[in-house]
Design a protein around this motif. Structure first.
Motif, PDB file in Angstrom:
ATOM      1  N   HIS A 143     -72.275 -65.278  31.789  1.00 14.94           N
ATOM      2  CA  HIS A 143     -71.656 -64.092  31.946  1.00 14.94           C
ATOM      3  C   HIS A 143     -70.105 -64.028  31.956  1.00 14.94           C
ATOM      4  O   HIS A 143     -69.462 -63.117  31.222  1.00 14.94           O
ATOM      5  N   VAL A 144     -69.642 -64.766  32.746  1.00 16.92           N
ATOM      6  CA  VAL A 144     -68.122 -64.694  33.147  1.00 16.92           C
ATOM      7  C   VAL A 144     -67.181 -65.520  32.159  1.00 16.92           C
ATOM      8  O   VAL A 144     -66.236 -65.125  32.155  1.00 16.92           O
ATOM      9  N   LEU A 145     -67.803 -66.217  31.390  1.00 17.90           N
ATOM     10  CA  LEU A 145     -67.028 -67.031  30.315  1.00 17.90           C
ATOM     11  C   LEU A 145     -66.372 -66.560  29.529  1.00 17.90           C
ATOM     12  O   LEU A 145     -67.212 -65.238  28.881  1.00 17.90           O
ATOM     13  N   ALA A 146     -65.358 -66.713  29.050  1.00 23.32           N
ATOM     14  CA  ALA A 146     -64.260 -66.092  27.808  1.00 23.32           C
ATOM     15  C   ALA A 146     -65.284 -66.656  26.558  1.00 23.32           C
ATOM     16  O   ALA A 146     -66.099 -67.583  26.463  1.00 23.32           O
ATOM     17  N   GLN A 147     -65.090 -65.709  25.387  1.00 23.77           N
ATOM     18  CA  GLN A 147     -65.605 -66.349  24.192  1.00 23.77           C
ATOM     19  C   GLN A 147     -65.168 -67.456  23.816  1.00 23.77           C
ATOM     20  O   GLN A 147     -63.831 -67.922  23.928  1.00 23.77           O
ATOM     21  N   GLY A 148     -66.190 -68.510  23.298  1.00 16.72           N
ATOM     22  CA  GLY A 148     -65.882 -69.770  22.726  1.00 16.72           C
ATOM     23  C   GLY A 148     -65.509 -70.544  24.035  1.00 16.72           C
ATOM     24  O   GLY A 148     -65.068 -71.901  23.850  1.00 16.72           O
ATOM     25  N   GLY A 149     -66.039 -70.433  25.234  1.00 13.36           N
ATOM     26  CA  GLY A 149     -65.625 -71.164  26.495  1.00 13.36           C
ATOM     27  C   GLY A 149     -66.699 -72.158  26.354  1.00 13.36           C
ATOM     28  O   GLY A 149     -67.907 -72.165  25.742  1.00 13.36           O
ATOM     29  N   PHE A 199     -75.259 -65.922  25.703  1.00  9.89           N
ATOM     30  CA  PHE A 199     -74.473 -67.365  25.262  1.00  9.89           C
ATOM     31  C   PHE A 199     -74.241 -67.404  23.736  1.00  9.89           C
ATOM     32  O   PHE A 199     -73.406 -67.901  23.452  1.00  9.89           O
ATOM     33  N   THR A 200     -74.981 -66.705  22.953  1.00 14.99           N
ATOM     34  CA  THR A 200     -75.114 -67.031  21.645  1.00 14.99           C
ATOM     35  C   THR A 200     -73.773 -66.085  20.998  1.00 14.99           C
ATOM     36  O   THR A 200     -72.919 -66.483  20.247  1.00 14.99           O
ATOM     37  N   VAL A 201     -73.564 -64.734  21.472  1.00 20.33           N
ATOM     38  CA  VAL A 201     -72.759 -63.996  20.909  1.00 20.33           C
ATOM     39  C   VAL A 201     -71.251 -64.478  21.262  1.00 20.33           C
ATOM     40  O   VAL A 201     -70.294 -64.053  20.547  1.00 20.33           O
ATOM     41  N   LYS A 202     -71.234 -65.231  22.480  1.00 19.00           N
ATOM     42  CA  LYS A 202     -69.839 -65.827  22.759  1.00 19.00           C
ATOM     43  C   LYS A 202     -69.727 -67.073  22.105  1.00 19.00           C
ATOM     44  O   LYS A 202     -68.457 -67.705  22.364  1.00 19.00           O
ATOM     45  N   GLU A 203     -70.529 -67.530  21.178  1.00 21.80           N
ATOM     46  CA  GLU A 203     -70.469 -68.976  20.764  1.00 21.80           C
ATOM     47  C   GLU A 203     -70.062 -69.644  21.826  1.00 21.80           C
ATOM     48  O   GLU A 203     -68.887 -70.548  21.579  1.00 21.80           O
ATOM     49  N   LEU A 204     -70.560 -69.996  22.964  1.00 18.50           N
ATOM     50  CA  LEU A 204     -70.141 -70.874  23.817  1.00 18.50           C
ATOM     51  C   LEU A 204     -70.683 -72.266  23.635  1.00 18.50           C
ATOM     52  O   LEU A 204     -71.709 -72.258  22.973  1.00 18.50           O
ATOM     53  N   THR A 205     -70.038 -73.175  24.391  1.00 12.18           N
ATOM     54  CA  THR A 205     -70.623 -74.695  24.287  1.00 12.18           C
ATOM     55  C   THR A 205     -71.236 -75.179  25.716  1.00 12.18           C
ATOM     56  O   THR A 205     -70.589 -74.934  26.746  1.00 12.18           O
ATOM     57  N   PRO A 244     -62.593 -66.847  32.540  1.00 17.03           N
ATOM     58  CA  PRO A 244     -62.209 -68.380  32.545  1.00 17.03           C
ATOM     59  C   PRO A 244     -62.848 -69.007  31.315  1.00 17.03           C
ATOM     60  O   PRO A 244     -63.837 -68.426  30.677  1.00 17.03           O
ATOM     61  N   GLY A 245     -62.044 -70.195  30.781  1.00 16.70           N
ATOM     62  CA  GLY A 245     -62.648 -70.682  29.298  1.00 16.70           C
ATOM     63  C   GLY A 245     -63.530 -71.814  29.774  1.00 16.70           C
ATOM     64  O   GLY A 245     -64.430 -72.392  28.868  1.00 16.70           O
ATOM     65  N   TYR A 246     -63.710 -72.255  31.172  1.00 16.82           N
ATOM     66  CA  TYR A 246     -64.415 -73.121  31.384  1.00 16.82           C
ATOM     67  C   TYR A 246     -65.344 -73.106  32.797  1.00 16.82           C
ATOM     68  O   TYR A 246     -64.849 -72.485  33.803  1.00 16.82           O
ATOM     69  N   ALA A 247     -66.744 -73.212  32.667  1.00 19.00           N
ATOM     70  CA  ALA A 247     -67.588 -73.270  33.919  1.00 19.00           C
ATOM     71  C   ALA A 247     -68.326 -74.320  34.074  1.00 19.00           C
ATOM     72  O   ALA A 247     -68.619 -74.909  33.185  1.00 19.00           O
ATOM     73  N   ILE A 248     -68.298 -74.622  35.603  1.00 21.67           N
ATOM     74  CA  ILE A 248     -69.135 -76.022  35.952  1.00 21.67           C
ATOM     75  C   ILE A 248     -70.284 -75.310  36.914  1.00 21.67           C
ATOM     76  O   ILE A 248     -69.610 -74.684  37.872  1.00 21.67           O
TER      77      ILE A 248
END
Length: 353
Positions: A262-268, A287-293, A244-248
């Motif tokens: 862990h489950v979020l896609a890169q850039g999610g 969190f960092t290597v996926k460049e999450l927001t 998924p691209g979004y997690a709440i």
């Protein structure tokens, strides 16, 4: 229950409540509106004050009227009120900001440090017969929206605010952790915003069934003993290898927070909606290597109440599915005990007769 001009349900101290006769609140500004409260939902924060007497730095030091998820009928209007009249049915947005600070002027009044929010110490809540709010914090209900639905505009506005912060778009894949009222409504709003894959995660099967009846396309129950990475892998497999691209997170549980990262896609994008322990362990490398927001979400802001009413009126969100119990005002304490025991989803308390 004591009969009076403004009967109120008052928290005296931890686990001690009583009904009191209080003065009818007066209109102090020409833009004020006095509302006769007809329906009030119980929020987890109300129960936390009831059982603990505090949430963080907000400590109940004096008797406080509980409740903030309410709808009612306009009983009196100030001389300057233009958008409402006596007899109009309204949903109450229960927090009034200062209107003058930088956050208020920037349109982020939910972050106002001088917010006067119902049933947050030292301010009284809405479990009473009459309550006063400024005109612009009362949202008129269309004819096809009931007062019961109006009481659920408050938690729906929380979900709308979360979804707007996440910037959910058409075709999005969203995962929501926690299938309590806010998590369930986050699923529903995600669908209304155009998400096509919606995963609900919880430990209770009945909650997940409700999530699927509202909006969820998939559900997942974590296996006891699994790590966050292991749960994330199972979810990814369930989705055919897609992430998924979004997690709440609407649970506040550390395991959910970690699984979401862990489950979020890169850039999610990750949005925290639920309250939990003050501090938790966090998978910072993932969190960092996926460049999450990551964003926090607090209450609601401009337009959230209005959009929530529109979602109900249009049939895009069916909040009635969340209502499991209805009680009379003089049974309010029984309703709090039900929520404390983890029974039901959304319990409504009728206004004093």
């Amino acid at each position: 229950m004591v009969a009076g001009l403004n009967p109120s349900f008052v928290l005296q101290k931890v686990n001690e409540v009583k009904f009191e006769e209080r003065p009818v609140p007066s209109i102090k500004s020409d833009r004020d509106v006095r509302i006769e409260i007809k329906q009030t939902g119980i929020c987890g924060s109300d129960v936390h004050y009831y059982t603990h007497g505090a949430i963080g730095s907000f400590v109940v030091k004096d008797p406080m009227v509980l409740g903030h998820e309410s709808a009612g009928v306009v009983a009196e209007v100030g001389s300057g009120v233009k958008s409402l009249k006596v007899g109009d049915r309204v949903a109450l947005e229960p927090g009034v900001p200062c209107r003058y600070c930088d956050f208020c002027k920037a349109g982020k009044y939910n972050l106002c440090a001088d917010m006067k929010f119902a049933a947050t110490p030292p301010y009284d809540g809405t479990l009473c017969k009459y309550y006063v709010l400024p005109e612009d914090f009362c949202v008129k209900l269309p004819e096809n929206v009931s007062l019961e639905e109006g009481a659920l505009v408050e938690p729906l506005s929380v979900a709308v605010h979360v979804s707007k912060l996440a910037e959910i778009k058409t075709g999005s894949s969203v995962i929501v952790f926690g299938a309590g009222p806010v998590g369930l409504l986050c699923c529903a709003v995600a669908k209304a915003f155009g998400a096509t894959t919606i995963v609900a995660v919880d430990l209770v099967e009945s909650r997940l069934e409700l999530a699927k009846s509202l909006a969820a396309t998939h559900s997942f129950i974590p296996t006891r003993g699994d790590s966050a990475a292991e749960s994330a892998l199972k979810i990814t497999k369930m989705l055919g290898g897609d992430k998924p691209g979004y997690a709440i997170d609407a649970s506040g549980a550390a395991a959910s927070v970690n699984t979401a990262i862990h489950v979020l896609a890169q850039g999610g994008t990750y949005v925290q909606a639920g309250m939990g322990a003050p501090e938790i362990q966090f998978p910072i490398t993932e969190f960092t290597v996926k460049e999450l927001t990551a964003k926090g979400s607090f209450r609601y802001g401009p337009g959230d109440y209005g959009l929530s009413v529109e979602l109900i009126a249009s049939g895009k969100v069916d909040v009635k599915k969340l209502i499991t119990h209805r009680v009379a005002f003089d049974q309010a304490e029984d309703a709090f005990k039900l929520v404390k025991a983890g029974q039901g989803v959304k319990i409504l308390i009728q206004g004093p007769q």
